[in-house]
Every structure is written in structure tokens, then in C-alpha cells.
Design a protein around this motif. Sequence first.
Motif, PDB file in Angstrom:
ATOM      1  N   ILE A  52    -120.960   1.755-101.120  1.00  0.00           N
ATOM      2  CA  ILE A  52    -121.297   1.796 -99.692  1.00  0.00           C
ATOM      3  C   ILE A  52    -121.925   0.459 -99.310  1.00  0.00           C
ATOM      4  O   ILE A  52    -122.321  -0.325-100.184  1.00  0.00           O
ATOM      5  N   GLU A  53    -122.008   0.197 -98.010  1.00  0.00           N
ATOM      6  CA  GLU A  53    -122.803  -0.928 -97.513  1.00  0.00           C
ATOM      7  C   GLU A  53    -123.605  -0.465 -96.311  1.00  0.00           C
ATOM      8  O   GLU A  53    -123.157   0.402 -95.549  1.00  0.00           O
ATOM      9  N   THR A  54    -124.788  -1.028 -96.183  1.00  0.00           N
ATOM     10  CA  THR A  54    -125.630  -0.735 -95.027  1.00  0.00           C
ATOM     11  C   THR A  54    -125.925  -2.058 -94.319  1.00  0.00           C
ATOM     12  O   THR A  54    -125.751  -3.126 -94.907  1.00  0.00           O
ATOM     13  N   PRO A  55    -126.364  -2.002 -93.052  1.00  0.00           N
ATOM     14  CA  PRO A  55    -126.594  -3.245 -92.306  1.00  0.00           C
ATOM     15  C   PRO A  55    -127.755  -4.061 -92.894  1.00  0.00           C
ATOM     16  O   PRO A  55    -128.689  -3.491 -93.463  1.00  0.00           O
ATOM     17  N   ALA A  56    -127.685  -5.372 -92.718  1.00  0.00           N
ATOM     18  CA  ALA A  56    -128.790  -6.239 -93.131  1.00  0.00           C
ATOM     19  C   ALA A  56    -130.060  -5.874 -92.368  1.00  0.00           C
ATOM     20  O   ALA A  56    -131.161  -5.928 -92.902  1.00  0.00           O
ATOM     21  N   MET A  57    -129.887  -5.495 -91.107  1.00  0.00           N
ATOM     22  CA  MET A  57    -131.023  -5.133 -90.260  1.00  0.00           C
ATOM     23  C   MET A  57    -131.209  -3.628 -90.240  1.00  0.00           C
ATOM     24  O   MET A  57    -130.241  -2.892 -90.040  1.00  0.00           O
ATOM     25  N   GLU A  58    -132.429  -3.182 -90.435  1.00  0.00           N
ATOM     26  CA  GLU A  58    -132.770  -1.776 -90.243  1.00  0.00           C
ATOM     27  C   GLU A  58    -133.838  -1.712 -89.148  1.00  0.00           C
ATOM     28  O   GLU A  58    -134.543  -2.694 -88.897  1.00  0.00           O
ATOM     29  N   ASN A  59    -133.957  -0.555 -88.523  1.00  0.00           N
ATOM     30  CA  ASN A  59    -135.089  -0.376 -87.620  1.00  0.00           C
ATOM     31  C   ASN A  59    -136.372  -0.505 -88.428  1.00  0.00           C
ATOM     32  O   ASN A  59    -136.454  -0.001 -89.552  1.00  0.00           O
ATOM     33  N   LEU A  60    -137.365  -1.187 -87.867  1.00  0.00           N
ATOM     34  CA  LEU A  60    -138.627  -1.339 -88.596  1.00  0.00           C
ATOM     35  C   LEU A  60    -139.252   0.023 -88.902  1.00  0.00           C
ATOM     36  O   LEU A  60    -139.917   0.188 -89.925  1.00  0.00           O
ATOM     37  N   SER A  61    -138.983   1.005 -88.032  1.00  0.00           N
ATOM     38  CA  SER A  61    -139.540   2.340 -88.295  1.00  0.00           C
ATOM     39  C   SER A  61    -138.976   2.926 -89.588  1.00  0.00           C
ATOM     40  O   SER A  61    -139.613   3.760 -90.228  1.00  0.00           O
TER      41      SER A  61
ATOM     42  N   PHE B 187    -130.608   3.313 -98.593  1.00  0.00           N
ATOM     43  CA  PHE B 187    -129.753   4.366 -99.164  1.00  0.00           C
ATOM     44  C   PHE B 187    -130.288   5.751 -98.796  1.00  0.00           C
ATOM     45  O   PHE B 187    -129.532   6.645 -98.394  1.00  0.00           O
ATOM     46  N   ALA B 188    -131.606   5.917 -98.910  1.00  0.00           N
ATOM     47  CA  ALA B 188    -132.206   7.201 -98.529  1.00  0.00           C
ATOM     48  C   ALA B 188    -131.923   7.492 -97.055  1.00  0.00           C
ATOM     49  O   ALA B 188    -131.547   8.613 -96.684  1.00  0.00           O
ATOM     50  N   ARG B 189    -132.088   6.476 -96.216  1.00  0.00           N
ATOM     51  CA  ARG B 189    -131.806   6.623 -94.792  1.00  0.00           C
ATOM     52  C   ARG B 189    -130.330   7.001 -94.570  1.00  0.00           C
ATOM     53  O   ARG B 189    -129.988   7.878 -93.773  1.00  0.00           O
ATOM     54  N   PHE B 190    -129.445   6.342 -95.324  1.00  0.00           N
ATOM     55  CA  PHE B 190    -128.000   6.610 -95.245  1.00  0.00           C
ATOM     56  C   PHE B 190    -127.695   8.071 -95.584  1.00  0.00           C
ATOM     57  O   PHE B 190    -126.942   8.740 -94.883  1.00  0.00           O
ATOM     58  N   VAL B 191    -128.307   8.537 -96.657  1.00  0.00           N
ATOM     59  CA  VAL B 191    -128.031   9.908 -97.119  1.00  0.00           C
ATOM     60  C   VAL B 191    -128.455  10.923 -96.060  1.00  0.00           C
ATOM     61  O   VAL B 191    -127.720  11.858 -95.749  1.00  0.00           O
TER      62      VAL B 191
END
Lengths: 453, 453
Positions: free
Chosen positions: B41-50, B105-109
Motif C-alpha cells: 500500500i501507499e499513503t500520502p506524504a502529508m497527513e492531517n496533524l490531528s 498504516f493504523a489510520r489506513f486500516v
Amino acid sequence: MAQKPSIPKGTRDFSPAEMARRNYIFNTIRDVFALFGFRQIETPAMENLSTLMGKYGEEGDKLLFKILNSGDFTNKVDAELWNEPVKLASKICEKGLRYDLTVPFARFVVQHRNDIQFPFKRFQIQPVWRADRPQKGRYREFYQCDADIIGSDSLVNEIELLQLIDEVFSRLNIRIAIKLNNRKVLAGIAEYIGAPEKMVDITVAIDKIDKIGIENVNAELRERGLSEESIAKLQPVLEITGDTESRLSQLDAILGESEIGKLGIAELREVITGVKELGLRAELDLDVSLARGLNYYTGTIIEVKALDTQIGSITGGGRYDNLTGVFGLPGVSGVGISFGADRIYDVMNTLDLYPADTLRGSKVMFTSFGKQESAAALKMLMKMRAAGIPGEIFPDIAKMQKQMKYADAMAIPFVAIVGESEMQQGKLNLKDMTSGEQHLLTVDEAIEFLKSK
Amino acid sequence: MAQKPSIPKGTRDFSPAEMARRNYIFNTIRDVFALFGFRQIETPAMENLSTLMGKYGEEGDKLLFKILNSGDFTNKVDAELWNEPVKLASKICEKGLRYDLTVPFARFVVQHRNDIQFPFKRFQIQPVWRADRPQKGRYREFYQCDADIIGSDSLVNEIELLQLIDEVFSRLNIRIAIKLNNRKVLAGIAEYIGAPEKMVDITVAIDKIDKIGIENVNAELRERGLSEESIAKLQPVLEITGDTESRLSQLDAILGESEIGKLGIAELREVITGVKELGLRAELDLDVSLARGLNYYTGTIIEVKALDTQIGSITGGGRYDNLTGVFGLPGVSGVGISFGADRIYDVMNTLDLYPADTLRGSKVMFTSFGKQESAAALKMLMKMRAAGIPGEIFPDIAKMQKQMKYADAMAIPFVAIVGESEMQQGKLNLKDMTSGEQHLLTVDEAIEFLKSK
């Protein structure tokens, strides 16, 4: 806390299925880049803002993602700047995210010029970030795939790049048309009609002929301040028709007086002849209205459109004379192309052009029916992997149905059942998930069988 | 303007030679991940700071790179916050750069839980960013390569991950020792000596035995507030010696009273037995002092050290019981490992472990001695590429010496010379750049020859 988490707008997660498709595209482009002798570089996601600012126009500066300085970032900054966000941003942010691959590449070349052997054929496949308003097909994080040859004036490079484009899209099974132009031809037209300073206006207007017709183009040219005499002189150019060769000849006859125009036509001829001699699968058309990156390109201009969708340009490029001048190293000319990976991804998805096995992960899944069975299965799985067969074991001891459901959902084509009876015989029951057929095999037999599939 | 450009401290450019080496590492890890049935999988370089804040401790929050909001970022923000940079940052920045791969990854799941089939075997290879003070071997942008299995309690997963580690480092030719521990054993020791709340202190102290000796460890335990009785009870644990099996038995005897301790030993036994049955090339040692990520791991703890350098830990991982609880989805347990690609890169460089052909780009370079010769060469080059041979043409018409110098600098092993005489015969002179030998061949003969090299 229990609020469902999300990601910033304009960014995307990619699931395993999406990654498999994207990797298919990236691997294809990467393989062809390497086949053509390009070498990969990577640059940091963050560049100094001084490297990025002023390189993409005023609008571009606004679209840069800026990174807040670490620690006590307001220290030594004048609080009066509070009401001037642009200036304030430049004080509290020293770094920004890469906006494209071209400026970082120019910076790379200047910074490492003593270590680089020219001509330098580099490729680069990395994400870029733009604070654009997100919309369908436009993302705030997306990939570019660039190949450039710098330090060489030879038109052989253009011929090579056109072949490379042809090879990439042929492998991806996307039917394309390649549009070709030359900035010197545009300059020649503007010179010929006595309005050299109006080159951009003329090009923009010509570009609309197919949509709005000659009359409306002329009206627009008047609006843009061209004289009646210039417009009259332009008419024969607008009326040129026929195939590429005949259009080139007509242009040649019209632009006879313009040195730069003649040079542009000669360059186009050399590139087109060179490519045609080698044979090209894609359509290749002269398009005098093609003007992408007009302020940047100085010779050849290339654009690629997918024929079977409305998605528009999926690759573009051209020749530039002064890539690195802005960083203090003048006279470095080159030619490059940029594959728009995310648009290509959209085309591939729309037309469903992926080979059947793109999504395949594991070729075989072993079952788990008990600790001993699992241990036996792990040994067999290890042998399969050693033979190069990607595989996994359902890790939990669970009902057959649950394990089969997982294999099915994962599109794993074969399940190796190792129950008590199989274990005692030192064998496995290999089930074909498509046909439902099942065969009792030794692990060596199963390996032979799976390798042939 | 003419100032030589640079990149932010702690970041790196990678040249073609460096990329070739790095790709060798990444491809090896990626191939083994896929062989074991992990999906990317890939996730964005940027995440919400929250998403990121509060997940890495107070120190971690400070090391997050924060991205300034676009546009008029001070609008609606209280100017009084000027003197409170931490609060101000949280108002003018909504996004931050990925700090590791675990939290995204946790956020993705959690975000995609309805689309995920469990157990979920995912891998992810992406850069992360930390505003750490840069130093030798520590960068502000570096890659992590993570593989996790979530939604499964089975220790088969641990066995698989240890095999996977063994396979990766065997392919990379890095000799390693794998250290194994179990958080439950640490908890058992703390419980047994009557100081369950001191588990971390005990572990930190035990970890220093080899360096400072038992006496000093005991002194440190006293300093950390352990009673004399606890310290006395701990002595048999500190004196345990022998091989892994015998140490496990001694531990088992000592921790007989502790439920959790016995469970930890049973888990360790099952994992070690399982792995040994399958055969492991790497050393596998029980290390009761191993405590990495103690606040996070709940079962197995894994650490890998390179044997032939001082670089320290190059891979680590373990089992966690509650990856996604912080995002509102409790009860998702899993086990994972993270390869430290940049440290592995340093080990590979130090020990020079790359195969000889890692750096190879083009296998052949064609010369350019004139427009006709180049055109003939391009045709031959096209045939070679169609046969899968990566190659290039020196694009400019230049002196033989200059072209040879380029091929030499690029380590291209063969040069195809196409001068007037070769062109007239429809042949090429293939020069072996190592031996200096030269053979006049048809392009088909040259292809056969190059394919055998």
C-alpha cells in the motif's frame, strides 16, 4: 478520538489492488527508461524555498507547500509582519515541497556539475506536491516520471525520446497520437507577419481554429492587438492543410524569408524523417498550434494524447536552451519528456488495459487446520518460495470455509490443503480455485505444476 | 543568483550510482515481501496533524515537520498567539509530513476497514521525515520498509517474519544475528521480583550487564528505587547463562509462579522451535534485555544486528495488541517488522556487498561519426533494444576519443562502432571495453554475443 480519521483533501491512499496497477505503469516506464540508457536519480522531497520561489511564476509561488521552521519559529521575526502573510511565510518557512522534477533537477545539475559526465541522461520518478484546488483528475500529491538528456544539442535525442514514448505506450497498450511542433516555427510565423512580439497571442489564437473557426480566430487576433496587415499575412498559414510532409512544404514556402522559421522547419524535418525511418507505431502529426511551456521551450515541442479517451495530454516535453541559468550555470541545453503517471493511470483504468495477472499476489495459499498441520504446511511453503513461487499460509487455525473465503477474496488461484491425511502421506491437496479441481501431490510435483501456470 | 544551490540539511540527493545500489536493496526487500504474500500500500506524504500529534510522545510532536496552511494563513487566527509558537503552529498548520509508516498504516486500516480482508498482510516502502538533529547515519528524510500482518494472533506470523528477515539478509549477503524477546517475559520478571511497576527500569538496567557488570547494574537498580529484596530476587535471572534452550529452561524454572511470565516463555519456545524446524541461516538468540518499543509491543520483540559492522540495529519489530485503538477501532492486533533501509545501505556500503553488475546501466553504446552513420546506428540500436539489451547512442557527432571516454566513465562494457566502412557493410565493430578486443559483426550476431555476456 473515535472520529473516523481522514487524509488531507487532494491526497490519496492506494490499496494493494491500486498499487499493483500503479506499479505496472511505473515499472513499464522505468524499464523503458533503462532500456534507453537513462539513469535514475532522486532528490529530497523538501527543497530550500530559495530554490523553488520565482521559478513557477507568481501563481506557482502561491501553490508551493511551505514547511514551518522547527522550534521557536517566531523568534527574531518581526511581529509586525502578522498582517503580511506572504512576507511572514518567507520568514517562518525556509523549506518547501518539490513542485515538479525539473527545477530540482536543474539544481541537482548545478550542485553536482563536477561529478556529472555530460551528456547526462537522467530519469526521475517521484511525487510532487501542489496546493491546487483539487478536482477530478487533479491531485495535490501526484507522480511525475521525467527523462532528460542534457548537455547535447543533437536532434538524435529528440528521435530517441519519440521512440521511447512510442515504446512506453505500446507496452501499456494505450493508442496515442504524438503532436510535434518547434518553437522556432512559431517565432518564424510571428516574424513573417511582422509581429514578432505577438508570438504567444498568435499561438493561442491559432490553437482555437478547430473549435471556433478562422473568422473567430481573426477576430480574436484583432482583439489581441494584431494589425489588419499581419492578420492578412497570417491567412495562408491558417489555411494550410494536408499531411505532415505537405504542410511542412507549404510552411517552408511561406516562411521563406524568416531565418528562424526555416531553421525550425529543418529541425522538424530531421526529427520526423529520423523517426519515420526507424518506424513508429504511434501517429505523429505536426501541430503548429502546439505551444505548451512556450516560455520555457526553445526548439522541439512534444505532446502526447490518448486516442481512446477524453483525458487529454498524458505526456509532454521539449527542448530548452537554458535549464540551469537561473542557478548560475548558463549554456546547458537539453531536451526532456515528462510522463503524467496519474493521468496515464486514469486512462488505463478507464479503458481497463491491465494484463490479467496484474493484480496477482500469492499464487498459492496453505491452509491451517492445527499446529502440526501448520508446521507441515510451513515446510512445504518454504520449499515453494525457494522455487520462486509467491505464497502464504492462512495464519490462524480456522474453519475451511473461512480460509477458502479469504483465498477467494484475495484472488489467490490455488489453495494447498494440508489436513491430517495429507500430512501423514507427506503430500498436499492442491485445489484450483477457478475450476474447483483438486489433486493430491507431493510438494515437488506441486512446484512443477504451479511453475507451469 | 550565482550562489551555488544546496539542499536542506539532513536531506540527500542520490546519484545514478547511489540509486543503483539503493534500488538493489529496495528491490530485494520488495521481492521477498511479495514472495511471502505481503501486498503493497501507499499513503500520502502529508497527513492531517490531528492524525500524527500525540502518537510519538512529546518529543515526537516537536520533530514533526508541519506544513503551513495555504493562502491567508493568519486569517481568523488570534495575533496574541505570536508568543506561543506551539499553539500558533497548531492554528496555522493543519498538515504534517509522515513521521513513520505505522501511524499512517493504523489510520489506513481504520479508514478503509470495510474494504480490508483480514488477516491483512501489507507492506509499505516510503520515505518518512523527522526534524531531528542530523548526524552521521541520521537523516531528516529516510526510507522505512514495513511489513505487518494484522488481525491474526497466530505465532505462525512471527515464524514467517523471522524467515522473511532471514531471506532478505541472506539475499543481501549481510551476516546477521536476530535477537528475540517477549514483553510478557519482562512483565513476568518484574512480577516475580515483586516490582511489576518497575518493568521498564529493570529492563534498562539488565540491558547494561555486558557493559558495566552485575554490581553496577544492581547499583543502578537501587538508584531506580528497587528494594533490596527485589534486587536479591533478580540475581538468579541475571546469572542465567548457556544457549537459548537452556536459558529458556532456567527462566521457566525461576518464573514458575508468574502466569504472564510462563505465557511469554511458551510463546518464545513455540516461535523458536517453529523457526528452527524450518532451518534458519541467521543466528537466533534469546535476549531478555531486548526492550525496543516497550510501550508499544505486547508480545514478541525482534531486533536484527549486522555482525560485521558497528552500525547496530538494522531491522526491528514485534507484536502489538492495539494498533488502531487510538483511531477508535480497538482489538486489532498484529505483528510487524521494519527494515531500516538507510542503515542497511550504510552496512552494504561499508562492507561493499553489492553484486558486480549492480551499477550497470547500458550494455552497449553506439558511436556517432556523421548523420548517416548515426542513422544506421540508430536502426541497429533499435534492434538491440527490441531484443532486451539496454543501450544508448552517443548523441553528438564527436571525436572517437571523447565518445570512448564517455563510455568508459559510464562503465558501459561494449561500444558499437559504426563508421563509414561498417555502415557500407551493414555491420558494426563491437569493442569490448575491458579486453580491448574488437569484432566486426552483423547486428544479429552482436545481439547473440551481447545476450551471452
